[in-house]
Design a protein around this motif. Sequence first.
Motif, PDB file in Angstrom:
ATOM      1  N   LEU B 263       0.802  -1.225   0.000  1.00 50.76           N
ATOM      2  CA  LEU B 263       0.000   0.000   0.000  1.00 50.76           C
ATOM      3  C   LEU B 263       0.838   1.279   0.000  1.00 50.76           C
ATOM      4  O   LEU B 263       0.310   2.373   0.135  1.00 50.76           O
ATOM      5  CB  LEU B 263      -0.984   0.005   1.168  1.00 50.76           C
ATOM      6  CG  LEU B 263      -2.301  -0.699   0.781  1.00 50.76           C
ATOM      7  CD1 LEU B 263      -2.308  -2.116   1.250  1.00 50.76           C
ATOM      8  CD2 LEU B 263      -3.501   0.055   1.264  1.00 50.76           C
ATOM      9  N   LEU B 264       2.146   1.162  -0.200  1.00 46.87           N
ATOM     10  CA  LEU B 264       2.984   2.366  -0.235  1.00 46.87           C
ATOM     11  C   LEU B 264       2.605   3.251  -1.422  1.00 46.87           C
ATOM     12  O   LEU B 264       2.101   2.778  -2.431  1.00 46.87           O
ATOM     13  CB  LEU B 264       4.461   1.979  -0.358  1.00 46.87           C
ATOM     14  CG  LEU B 264       5.107   1.377   0.896  1.00 46.87           C
ATOM     15  CD1 LEU B 264       6.453   0.767   0.530  1.00 46.87           C
ATOM     16  CD2 LEU B 264       5.278   2.436   1.983  1.00 46.87           C
ATOM     17  N   ASP B 265       2.900   4.551  -1.255  1.00 41.06           N
ATOM     18  CA  ASP B 265       2.648   5.524  -2.310  1.00 41.06           C
ATOM     19  C   ASP B 265       3.484   5.183  -3.545  1.00 41.06           C
ATOM     20  O   ASP B 265       4.634   4.781  -3.431  1.00 41.06           O
ATOM     21  CB  ASP B 265       3.025   6.911  -1.783  1.00 41.06           C
ATOM     22  CG  ASP B 265       2.674   8.025  -2.753  1.00 41.06           C
ATOM     23  OD1 ASP B 265       2.072   7.738  -3.803  1.00 41.06           O
ATOM     24  OD2 ASP B 265       2.999   9.178  -2.444  1.00 41.06           O
ATOM     25  N   ARG B 266       2.878   5.398  -4.723  1.00 43.59           N
ATOM     26  CA  ARG B 266       3.517   5.202  -6.020  1.00 43.59           C
ATOM     27  C   ARG B 266       3.778   3.741  -6.357  1.00 43.59           C
ATOM     28  O   ARG B 266       4.694   3.431  -7.120  1.00 43.59           O
ATOM     29  CB  ARG B 266       4.789   6.026  -6.155  1.00 43.59           C
ATOM     30  CG  ARG B 266       4.452   7.492  -6.071  1.00 43.59           C
ATOM     31  CD  ARG B 266       5.506   8.387  -6.582  1.00 43.59           C
ATOM     32  NE  ARG B 266       5.055   9.762  -6.387  1.00 43.59           N
ATOM     33  CZ  ARG B 266       5.728  10.822  -6.740  1.00 43.59           C
ATOM     34  NH1 ARG B 266       6.874  10.687  -7.334  1.00 43.59           N
ATOM     35  NH2 ARG B 266       5.261  12.019  -6.546  1.00 43.59           N
ATOM     36  N   ILE B 267       2.969   2.867  -5.783  1.00 39.01           N
ATOM     37  CA  ILE B 267       2.916   1.501  -6.301  1.00 39.01           C
ATOM     38  C   ILE B 267       1.580   1.398  -7.014  1.00 39.01           C
ATOM     39  O   ILE B 267       0.526   1.555  -6.403  1.00 39.01           O
ATOM     40  CB  ILE B 267       2.990   0.445  -5.185  1.00 39.01           C
ATOM     41  CG1 ILE B 267       4.315   0.564  -4.424  1.00 39.01           C
ATOM     42  CG2 ILE B 267       2.844  -0.958  -5.783  1.00 39.01           C
ATOM     43  CD1 ILE B 267       4.467  -0.436  -3.290  1.00 39.01           C
ATOM     44  N   TYR B 268       1.636   1.203  -8.309  1.00 33.98           N
ATOM     45  CA  TYR B 268       0.426   1.116  -9.122  1.00 33.98           C
ATOM     46  C   TYR B 268       0.206  -0.317  -9.600  1.00 33.98           C
ATOM     47  O   TYR B 268       1.168  -1.024  -9.877  1.00 33.98           O
ATOM     48  CB  TYR B 268       0.573   1.946 -10.400  1.00 33.98           C
ATOM     49  CG  TYR B 268       0.565   3.435 -10.232  1.00 33.98           C
ATOM     50  CD1 TYR B 268      -0.639   4.127 -10.152  1.00 33.98           C
ATOM     51  CD2 TYR B 268       1.747   4.161 -10.205  1.00 33.98           C
ATOM     52  CE1 TYR B 268      -0.659   5.511 -10.043  1.00 33.98           C
ATOM     53  CE2 TYR B 268       1.735   5.547 -10.091  1.00 33.98           C
ATOM     54  CZ  TYR B 268       0.531   6.210 -10.003  1.00 33.98           C
ATOM     55  OH  TYR B 268       0.509   7.567  -9.913  1.00 33.98           O
ATOM     56  N   ILE B 292      -1.036  11.810 -12.730  1.00 32.28           N
ATOM     57  CA  ILE B 292      -0.272  10.576 -12.567  1.00 32.28           C
ATOM     58  C   ILE B 292       1.060  10.975 -11.935  1.00 32.28           C
ATOM     59  O   ILE B 292       1.653  11.975 -12.324  1.00 32.28           O
ATOM     60  CB  ILE B 292      -0.080   9.834 -13.910  1.00 32.28           C
ATOM     61  CG1 ILE B 292       0.550   8.473 -13.659  1.00 32.28           C
ATOM     62  CG2 ILE B 292       0.759  10.590 -14.911  1.00 32.28           C
ATOM     63  CD1 ILE B 292      -0.208   7.337 -14.261  1.00 32.28           C
ATOM     64  N   ALA B 293       1.459  10.209 -10.932  1.00 34.96           N
ATOM     65  CA  ALA B 293       2.707  10.551 -10.240  1.00 34.96           C
ATOM     66  C   ALA B 293       3.753   9.515 -10.607  1.00 34.96           C
ATOM     67  O   ALA B 293       3.664   8.359 -10.220  1.00 34.96           O
ATOM     68  CB  ALA B 293       2.478  10.562  -8.733  1.00 34.96           C
ATOM     69  N   GLY B 364       6.145   7.335   3.549  1.00 36.53           N
ATOM     70  CA  GLY B 364       5.259   6.304   3.017  1.00 36.53           C
ATOM     71  C   GLY B 364       5.365   6.147   1.513  1.00 36.53           C
ATOM     72  O   GLY B 364       4.478   5.586   0.884  1.00 36.53           O
TER      73      GLY B 364
END
Lengths: 291, 479
Positions: B263-268, B292-293, B364
């Motif tokens: 669930l970390l940020d920037r895992i798509y 989109i990051a 995160g």
Amino acid sequence: MYKILEKKEIAMRNTWYKIHAPHVAKKVKPGQFVIVRAFKNGERIPLTPVMWDPEEGWIVLIVFTRGKTTARMAAELKEGGEILNIAGPLGNPAEMEKFGKILAIGAYTGIVEVYPIAKAWQELGNKVTTLHVTFEPMVVLKDELERAVGRHLLETVPIDMTKSFPENMKNVTKRLTEKVRELLEKEEWDLVFMVGPTGDQKAVFEVVKEFGVPMKADLHPIMVDGTGMCGACRVTVGGEVKFACIDGPEFDAYKVHWDELIARSGYYTDMEQRAMQEYMRLMQQAAQGGE
Amino acid sequence: MARPKLIKERVPTPERPVEERVKSFVEVNLGYDFASAVKEAERCIQCPPEYAPCIKGCPVHINIPGFLKALRENADNPDEAVKNALRVIWNDNTLPAVTGRVCPQEDQCEAPCVMGKVGDPINIGKLERFVADYAREKGIDEELLCEFKESCTGTGGSVAVVGAGPAGLTCALELAKMGYKVTIFEALHEAGGVLMYGIPEFRLPKDILKTELEKLEKLGVEVKTNYIVGKTVTIEELLQEYDAVFIGTGAGTPKLLNIPGILLDRIYSANEFLTRVNLMKAYKFPEYDTPIAIGKKTIVIGAGNTAMDAARSALRLGSEVTIAYRRGREDMTARIEEIHHAEEEGVKFEFFLTPVEFIGDENGKIKAVKFEKMRPLEERDKRGKRKIVGTGEYVTLEADTVIIAIGLEPNRILVEASGFKANPDGTLIVDENLMTSIPGVFAGGDAIRGEATVILAMGDGKKAAKAIDAYIKQKKANA
């Protein structure tokens, strides 16, 4: 294309849209949401039908002006005009049971999501108290809630224009937790339910937890499709990864990984601000050009 | 008759230079012009249609020698040549601009091509694409559409198609050609399914796809977007209103890795990443509203077509990209052409690595991925891939963005809402006529296969259309 039958500002930064969307109006149940794409190059955002009429085929959405898309909706959509896409109903309906005495809390515009659920719970024979905590000029649905549930409590916090918005929001969080504590100390409750910013949901949950009262929360992670095909809205609930759009949006507050959810909701803050600034700049340009 | 002179090498198709194409989402391959298309078509030795291996290799059995013959017979009249060729293709496939681009021809029509035994197989995909593109540019497809429409005689029957992806579109077009009144129900705001949200512009330009989709309307097919069957309308309700239903809902739910840090940020998921990029045009932010990051170092996990699409898209958004795959180079399932394109464009590959943990920073955000090194065994699995085992050795690669492309499974909304008999993986159980456990409801594509290819879905759509026609005729005869 879905026709806008009514559009009005019902409170500061709160816009009421009554929209012709018979496919949703016919099927929607309290707790479900829709995904709206209002403009051709627009994004998809989740919103909640507040009221609906299956026969006449309309739904009501009340939208808080928070960033570019909602600001653009408020500025550019017209009564008699159209919204490009409304997909739904989506998500699971709220559990409709006789829980007993329920405290249903809405922070800011979150109260509009509380409204259909609280109303249905009350109609089912529950004793529902709704609590709306917000800034003074942002009170909505006061009369409707007073009519729909056993008791409607309203707590307003003044906005101090000399301070930043986040500073002001702290006062809402404070009032919210104080009031919830007071209500939990004075009375016995069977269920607490809350809709509002994730940080406030967590703050309220911390208080409720002390009293051991069951609590549900409607979660608001980032969504794209709303149909379970991307996982943008994933949350950890009871140690498992769930997709809020198909497994929720309602979850047991005791099982939600709150800190993770708070972190995930801030992923695009920079880009959201950039989109808003860019929009404001274009609006200013257009205003100057028009003179 | 003289023995045909074999030309062993295929006529090449030009491609945009790497430096130019990595800066944008424009199509990489530029396709044939008429002269080179005819030259390539002339390489075909014209095996008789009864046993031409290319026709057997094509899941919708296009008369390939037939359309190639049509092309070269009118080499002095391009418009006529293309019209005749397109007529042959349309008998079996109404989306040639799509299939000519995205089919894995090397595994299908081109694999058994006799010319492939002595040299290069005929470049069937590119020729199919040429015919479709030329016809569209010249408005020839419009004329042909009128011709087809005239031959459609109303049957008085109506069919609901659920899902506007390749399976549903094909089923709808085939039924429309037979004269049925067809309504497609689509959950997203645009038709196309994976063709719209999954496959990037640089492989399948969306303008071309949209023109292909306009055929639906011209053949009288109605598309209802924003309808989530199972929520907005149920299968039962559809059965009350229509003579039959076809389910082409695909396999759109991403598999995610069940490892720490997911669930970390920037895992798509690749689906989220590609939906933002393709459907929502996040690469044009802020002209388009969807953000989109993407960071400077992206790791894509997986090595199928979805992984290649995600990797090449991330590259075009300005990131360095590494594909990490748990098996070896020869085990990759992506199309050879696309692996080659990815390599040319500078995507790096790391083999025999299985992710075991996503490592985040204090905010995160993803900062690195920990992998276990794998080792191949001689033994092979059901799909013929080498089995792999962990070595107990680990390696950590830095990344500020991760895209997970390890596969998809069917969406459960519909199965759960309607009580279909389904396999444990969520795929619908169908009989030899593609009918599900609910009478009158047929299904095809990824909804019954799990994640497969566009052309197999189209083949199912076509087969189901025939079965639906037979079913409705039988039903009416009994009534």
